[in-house]
Design a protein around this motif. Structure first.
Motif, PDB file in Angstrom:
ATOM      1  N   TYR A  14      30.528  42.537  44.896  1.00 31.27           N
ATOM      2  CA  TYR A  14      29.231  43.066  44.465  1.00 31.27           C
ATOM      3  C   TYR A  14      28.333  41.941  43.971  1.00 31.27           C
ATOM      4  O   TYR A  14      27.146  41.871  44.314  1.00 31.27           O
ATOM      5  CB  TYR A  14      29.432  44.105  43.361  1.00 31.27           C
ATOM      6  CG  TYR A  14      28.151  44.794  42.937  1.00 31.27           C
ATOM      7  CD1 TYR A  14      27.609  45.822  43.697  1.00 31.27           C
ATOM      8  CD2 TYR A  14      27.486  44.412  41.773  1.00 31.27           C
ATOM      9  CE1 TYR A  14      26.432  46.454  43.305  1.00 31.27           C
ATOM     10  CE2 TYR A  14      26.318  45.035  41.382  1.00 31.27           C
ATOM     11  CZ  TYR A  14      25.799  46.057  42.150  1.00 31.27           C
ATOM     12  OH  TYR A  14      24.632  46.670  41.763  1.00 31.27           O
ATOM     13  N   GLY A  15      28.898  41.052  43.159  1.00 33.89           N
ATOM     14  CA  GLY A  15      28.126  39.891  42.709  1.00 33.89           C
ATOM     15  C   GLY A  15      27.724  39.004  43.867  1.00 33.89           C
ATOM     16  O   GLY A  15      26.593  38.490  43.911  1.00 33.89           O
ATOM     17  N   ALA A  16      28.638  38.829  44.834  1.00 37.98           N
ATOM     18  CA  ALA A  16      28.322  38.003  46.004  1.00 37.98           C
ATOM     19  C   ALA A  16      27.217  38.629  46.846  1.00 37.98           C
ATOM     20  O   ALA A  16      26.393  37.912  47.436  1.00 37.98           O
ATOM     21  CB  ALA A  16      29.582  37.803  46.852  1.00 37.98           C
ATOM     22  N   SER A  17      27.174  39.955  46.909  1.00 39.22           N
ATOM     23  CA  SER A  17      26.124  40.615  47.692  1.00 39.22           C
ATOM     24  C   SER A  17      24.747  40.373  47.079  1.00 39.22           C
ATOM     25  O   SER A  17      23.744  40.275  47.803  1.00 39.22           O
ATOM     26  CB  SER A  17      26.405  42.119  47.788  1.00 39.22           C
ATOM     27  OG  SER A  17      26.228  42.746  46.524  1.00 39.22           O
ATOM     28  N   ILE A  18      24.689  40.283  45.761  1.00 42.54           N
ATOM     29  CA  ILE A  18      23.409  40.014  45.093  1.00 42.54           C
ATOM     30  C   ILE A  18      23.004  38.555  45.271  1.00 42.54           C
ATOM     31  O   ILE A  18      21.871  38.246  45.642  1.00 42.54           O
ATOM     32  CB  ILE A  18      23.506  40.363  43.596  1.00 42.54           C
ATOM     33  CG1 ILE A  18      23.710  41.879  43.422  1.00 42.54           C
ATOM     34  CG2 ILE A  18      22.241  39.926  42.842  1.00 42.54           C
ATOM     35  CD1 ILE A  18      23.915  42.307  41.976  1.00 42.54           C
ATOM     36  N   LEU A  19      23.948  37.643  45.032  1.00 45.22           N
ATOM     37  CA  LEU A  19      23.633  36.215  45.067  1.00 45.22           C
ATOM     38  C   LEU A  19      23.377  35.719  46.486  1.00 45.22           C
ATOM     39  O   LEU A  19      22.577  34.795  46.681  1.00 45.22           O
ATOM     40  CB  LEU A  19      24.775  35.416  44.437  1.00 45.22           C
ATOM     41  CG  LEU A  19      25.011  35.652  42.943  1.00 45.22           C
ATOM     42  CD1 LEU A  19      26.228  34.882  42.462  1.00 45.22           C
ATOM     43  CD2 LEU A  19      23.779  35.264  42.130  1.00 45.22           C
ATOM     44  N   LEU A  55      25.427  40.848  35.671  1.00 43.01           N
ATOM     45  CA  LEU A  55      26.174  40.601  34.442  1.00 43.01           C
ATOM     46  C   LEU A  55      27.357  41.559  34.326  1.00 43.01           C
ATOM     47  O   LEU A  55      28.465  41.164  33.939  1.00 43.01           O
ATOM     48  CB  LEU A  55      25.255  40.752  33.231  1.00 43.01           C
ATOM     49  CG  LEU A  55      25.886  40.571  31.849  1.00 43.01           C
ATOM     50  CD1 LEU A  55      26.372  39.142  31.672  1.00 43.01           C
ATOM     51  CD2 LEU A  55      24.877  40.921  30.756  1.00 43.01           C
ATOM     52  N   GLY A  56      27.120  42.815  34.672  1.00 45.95           N
ATOM     53  CA  GLY A  56      28.187  43.799  34.563  1.00 45.95           C
ATOM     54  C   GLY A  56      29.332  43.547  35.518  1.00 45.95           C
ATOM     55  O   GLY A  56      30.502  43.785  35.179  1.00 45.95           O
ATOM     56  N   SER A  57      29.036  43.042  36.723  1.00 45.45           N
ATOM     57  CA  SER A  57      30.090  42.817  37.716  1.00 45.45           C
ATOM     58  C   SER A  57      30.834  41.515  37.484  1.00 45.45           C
ATOM     59  O   SER A  57      32.071  41.483  37.457  1.00 45.45           O
ATOM     60  CB  SER A  57      29.493  42.831  39.129  1.00 45.45           C
ATOM     61  OG  SER A  57      28.538  41.786  39.274  1.00 45.45           O
ATOM     62  N   ILE A  58      30.098  40.424  37.286  1.00 42.55           N
ATOM     63  CA  ILE A  58      30.732  39.118  37.108  1.00 42.55           C
ATOM     64  C   ILE A  58      31.373  39.008  35.724  1.00 42.55           C
ATOM     65  O   ILE A  58      32.449  38.425  35.564  1.00 42.55           O
ATOM     66  CB  ILE A  58      29.705  37.985  37.312  1.00 42.55           C
ATOM     67  CG1 ILE A  58      29.096  38.082  38.721  1.00 42.55           C
ATOM     68  CG2 ILE A  58      30.355  36.634  37.117  1.00 42.55           C
ATOM     69  CD1 ILE A  58      30.097  37.957  39.839  1.00 42.55           C
ATOM     70  N   GLY A  59      30.709  39.586  34.706  1.00 44.92           N
ATOM     71  CA  GLY A  59      31.219  39.458  33.344  1.00 44.92           C
ATOM     72  C   GLY A  59      32.570  40.110  33.134  1.00 44.92           C
ATOM     73  O   GLY A  59      33.379  39.639  32.315  1.00 44.92           O
ATOM     74  N   THR A  60      32.860  41.196  33.860  1.00 43.77           N
ATOM     75  CA  THR A  60      34.136  41.886  33.669  1.00 43.77           C
ATOM     76  C   THR A  60      35.297  41.140  34.309  1.00 43.77           C
ATOM     77  O   THR A  60      36.464  41.457  34.021  1.00 43.77           O
ATOM     78  CB  THR A  60      34.069  43.300  34.272  1.00 43.77           C
ATOM     79  OG1 THR A  60      33.659  43.207  35.645  1.00 43.77           O
ATOM     80  CG2 THR A  60      33.076  44.161  33.520  1.00 43.77           C
ATOM     81  N   LEU A  61      35.009  40.163  35.173  1.00 40.51           N
ATOM     82  CA  LEU A  61      36.091  39.433  35.833  1.00 40.51           C
ATOM     83  C   LEU A  61      36.971  38.702  34.827  1.00 40.51           C
ATOM     84  O   LEU A  61      38.193  38.613  35.002  1.00 40.51           O
ATOM     85  CB  LEU A  61      35.513  38.437  36.852  1.00 40.51           C
ATOM     86  CG  LEU A  61      34.848  39.049  38.083  1.00 40.51           C
ATOM     87  CD1 LEU A  61      34.226  37.964  38.944  1.00 40.51           C
ATOM     88  CD2 LEU A  61      35.873  39.841  38.894  1.00 40.51           C
ATOM     89  N   VAL A  62      36.362  38.162  33.765  1.00 38.38           N
ATOM     90  CA  VAL A  62      37.136  37.443  32.749  1.00 38.38           C
ATOM     91  C   VAL A  62      38.176  38.379  32.128  1.00 38.38           C
ATOM     92  O   VAL A  62      39.343  38.015  31.944  1.00 38.38           O
ATOM     93  CB  VAL A  62      36.202  36.868  31.670  1.00 38.38           C
ATOM     94  CG1 VAL A  62      37.010  36.200  30.564  1.00 38.38           C
ATOM     95  CG2 VAL A  62      35.224  35.878  32.282  1.00 38.38           C
ATOM     96  N   GLN A  63      37.766  39.612  31.833  1.00 38.31           N
ATOM     97  CA  GLN A  63      38.686  40.566  31.230  1.00 38.31           C
ATOM     98  C   GLN A  63      39.738  41.038  32.225  1.00 38.31           C
ATOM     99  O   GLN A  63      40.891  41.297  31.857  1.00 38.31           O
ATOM    100  CB  GLN A  63      37.902  41.742  30.669  1.00 38.31           C
ATOM    101  CG  GLN A  63      36.927  41.344  29.567  1.00 38.31           C
ATOM    102  CD  GLN A  63      36.067  42.498  29.104  1.00 38.31           C
ATOM    103  OE1 GLN A  63      36.514  43.635  29.053  1.00 38.31           O
ATOM    104  NE2 GLN A  63      34.821  42.209  28.777  1.00 38.31           N
ATOM    105  N   ASP A  64      39.359  41.167  33.506  1.00 35.00           N
ATOM    106  CA  ASP A  64      40.346  41.528  34.524  1.00 35.00           C
ATOM    107  C   ASP A  64      41.438  40.470  34.609  1.00 35.00           C
ATOM    108  O   ASP A  64      42.630  40.792  34.695  1.00 35.00           O
ATOM    109  CB  ASP A  64      39.674  41.695  35.887  1.00 35.00           C
ATOM    110  CG  ASP A  64      38.980  43.037  36.028  1.00 35.00           C
ATOM    111  OD1 ASP A  64      39.385  43.987  35.332  1.00 35.00           O
ATOM    112  OD2 ASP A  64      38.030  43.141  36.825  1.00 35.00           O
TER     113      ASP A  64
END
Length: 292
Positions: A240-245, A262-271
């Motif tokens: 999803y982040g890649a589709s935006i960027l 922010l919502g898509s990339i930011g949650t990766l750290v917690q994953d």
């Protein structure tokens, strides 16, 4: 009509992300059903995730986005409710129902002696075992030398299937004329209400996993969680982040999409933090009896 490469990449990544979110709930629902329990899931995690999806849905309706986007928002909220309903049934309703059944059953016995056990071995409630004796989770099995690779292979095949379905779905849509040049102008502005709801959903997404991480830490275990659930979440957020960027790097465009990025990339750290817990808590523990 030739499609610009940036729009093609954005469409493919977006389609893969969509496929990831559609299949995301299946592994965890099956894990709960197989265990007849949703003890591994944090209730607060699901509630905050649901609030994030509700904000996304309302924002999509408010911003008059495509009907498919709104329909997907409805789908995400629906599956959230299904998972919450399953959690409530297994963790709250079913245990009480079983307790009442056992209580009624033992009141039918005439005068049990003090030496008789209250519950037989078959009826006794299951106690929580030491994390080292619990069934080891799939990711930790993949890192173990003496474990079966079946789970890791199954997860890899599932991820490949999602990647294939997402990519093929976009190419089919393109060939059928359902996908055309987007022509989104980086200078276009999103409605203020949609941006506010976007940031609200990002807040819920960014904080939703914290209760789950804490629950895993408190239990010293990730048993009851499906690792594929979080793998597909990671794939969905990454694509999803890649589709935006990949669509544009213009300042105004990135600013407009900042809440969702922010919502898509930011949650990766917690994953990845949860992946670390799968590995750490899945390690074989020393048997205290052998150390004595």
């Amino acid at each position: 009509m030739q499609l610009p490469i940036n729009e093609a990449l954005s469409g493919i990544f977006g389609s893969i992300s969509l496929a990831s979110w559609i299949f995301l709930i299946v592994p965890q629902l099956w894990e709960n059903f197989r265990n007849k329990s949703a003890e591994g899931l944090s209730t607060l995690f699901l509630i905050m995730w649901l609030l994030g999806d509700i904000c996304n849905l309302v924002g999509a309706i408010w911003a008059h986005l495509l009907p498919t986007v709104v329909a997907l928002g409805v789908y995400f909220c629906l599956v959230d409710f299904i998972m919450l309903a399953q959690l409530i049934y297994y963790n709250y309703y079913r245990p009480k129902k079983r307790y009442r059944f056992l209580q009624n059953r033992h009141t039918d016995h005439a005068g049990p002696s003090s030496a008789d056990p209250l519950l037989t071995n078959a009826e006794a409630p299951r106690t929580t075992k030491h994390p080292g004796s619990q069934r080891r989770d799939s990711l930790s099995e993949a890192f173990s030398d003496n474990s079966s690779p079946k789970e890791a292979i199954r997860n890899a095949v599932s991820v490949f299937f999602v990647l294939f379905v997402g990519s093929a779905g976009w190419f089919i849509a393109w060939e059928m004329g359902a996908w055309g040049p987007q022509g989104d102008s980086p200078d276009s502005e999103a409605p203020l209400a949609a941006l506010i709801l976007g940031y609200a959903s990002s807040f819920f997404y960014l904080t939703a996993r914290l209760p789950q991480i804490y629950r895993n830490f408190k239990r010293q275990s990730c048993s009851g969680l499906s690792i594929l659930f979080f793998i597909l979440s990671t794939v969905g957020n990454l694509t999803y982040g890649a589709s935006i960027l990949s669509f544009s790097l213009e300042h105004n465009y990135l600013l407009k999409n900042a809440p969702w990025l922010l919502g898509s990339i930011g949650t990766l750290v917690q994953d990845f933090a949860i992946f670390g817990q799968f590995v750490y808590y899945g390690r074989p523990q020393a048997d205290p009896r052998q150390e004595a």
